[in-house]
Design a protein around this motif. Structure first.
Motif, PDB file in Angstrom:
ATOM      1  N   LEU A   1      -3.098  -6.442  -4.253  1.00 45.17           N
ATOM      2  CA  LEU A   1      -2.263  -5.356  -3.757  1.00 45.17           C
ATOM      3  C   LEU A   1      -2.710  -4.967  -2.348  1.00 45.17           C
ATOM      4  CD1 LEU A   1      -2.298  -3.143  -6.983  1.00 45.17           C
ATOM      5  CD2 LEU A   1      -0.527  -4.764  -6.272  1.00 45.17           C
TER       6      LEU A   1
ATOM      7  N   GLU B   1      -0.934   1.502  -2.806  1.00 45.01           N
ATOM      8  CA  GLU B   1      -0.913   0.979  -4.178  1.00 45.01           C
ATOM      9  C   GLU B   1      -2.288   0.438  -4.571  1.00 45.01           C
ATOM     10  OE1 GLU B   1       2.125  -1.673  -6.887  1.00 45.01           O
ATOM     11  OE2 GLU B   1       1.787  -2.313  -4.820  1.00 45.01           O
ATOM     12  N   LYS B   2      -2.913  -0.293  -3.650  1.00 44.53           N
ATOM     13  CA  LYS B   2      -4.258  -0.816  -3.912  1.00 44.53           C
ATOM     14  C   LYS B   2      -5.252   0.326  -4.084  1.00 44.53           C
ATOM     15  CE  LYS B   2      -7.603  -4.160  -2.174  1.00 44.53           C
ATOM     16  NZ  LYS B   2      -7.780  -5.301  -1.277  1.00 44.53           N
TER      17      LYS B   2
END
Length: 185
Positions: A37, A41-42
């Motif tokens: 990702l 999001e990561k």
């Protein structure tokens, strides 16, 4: 119950063992999924990884306290000397990693000025180490390598339990289960 006559681990030890084992594997999968990702999001996925790591640390400290206050079963008499040594070394390395990995992640997060949010409930304070993003990166790299070692060690541990249960027929896996066959002394 004396250590020499006890065949199984205590129920408390079993609960700690299986809960920590499941959480470690889940946390490894979370970290692996975050690798692919990027951006926010990561970061969100790694926030869960960090929170779970801190939970694993607390549970491991509880497990160590339990271990030092409750008798352990002795290893079965049929273990070869090398098996006894490998079993003891594996358990020591597990404890070192179960404490060291979360502490290393917390240290690296603190050095990178990234607080650890505990599932939205509260923020774990950063360690008072100041900012050093280069050192944080080095520690994160070591953390990832140590996590890989943990996964291989889990594999070795599972293979050992299966060997003792199905090849040696000493039912070794039942030492850590509250049901099933009778483990040998």
């Amino acid at each position: 119950m004396t250590i020499g006559n006890q065949k199984r681990y205590s129920i408390g030890a079993m609960i700690f063992h299986w809960l920590i084992a499941v959480l470690v594997i889940v946390n490894w999968r979370i970290a692996e999924s975050a690798e692919h990702l990027s951006g926010p999001e990561k970061g969100a996925v790694f926030a869960n990884h960090k929170a779970l790591g801190m939970l694993i640390l607390v549970l491991t400290l509880g497990r160590l306290a339990w271990r030092f206050t409750h008798p352990l079963p002795s290893l079965p008499n049929n273990y070869a000397p090398w098996e006894r040594l490998l079993a003891r070394a594996t358990h020591v390395i597990f404890y070192v990693l179960l404490v060291g990995l979360p502490l290393g992640g917390w240290l690296a997060s603190s050095l990178a000025l990234r607080p650890v949010d505990f599932f939205g409930l509260f923020t774990i304070p950063m360690l008072p180490v100041g900012e050093n993003k280069d050192l944080a990166g080095t520690i994160f790299d070591a953390h990832k390598t140590a996590g890989t070692i943990m996964i291989y060690l889990i594999g070795l541990h599972i293979l050992g339990a299966l060997k003792h249960t199905f090849i040696d027929k000493d039912l070794g896996i039942f030492r850590m289960l509250p049901f099933g066959g009778k483990a040998r002394e």
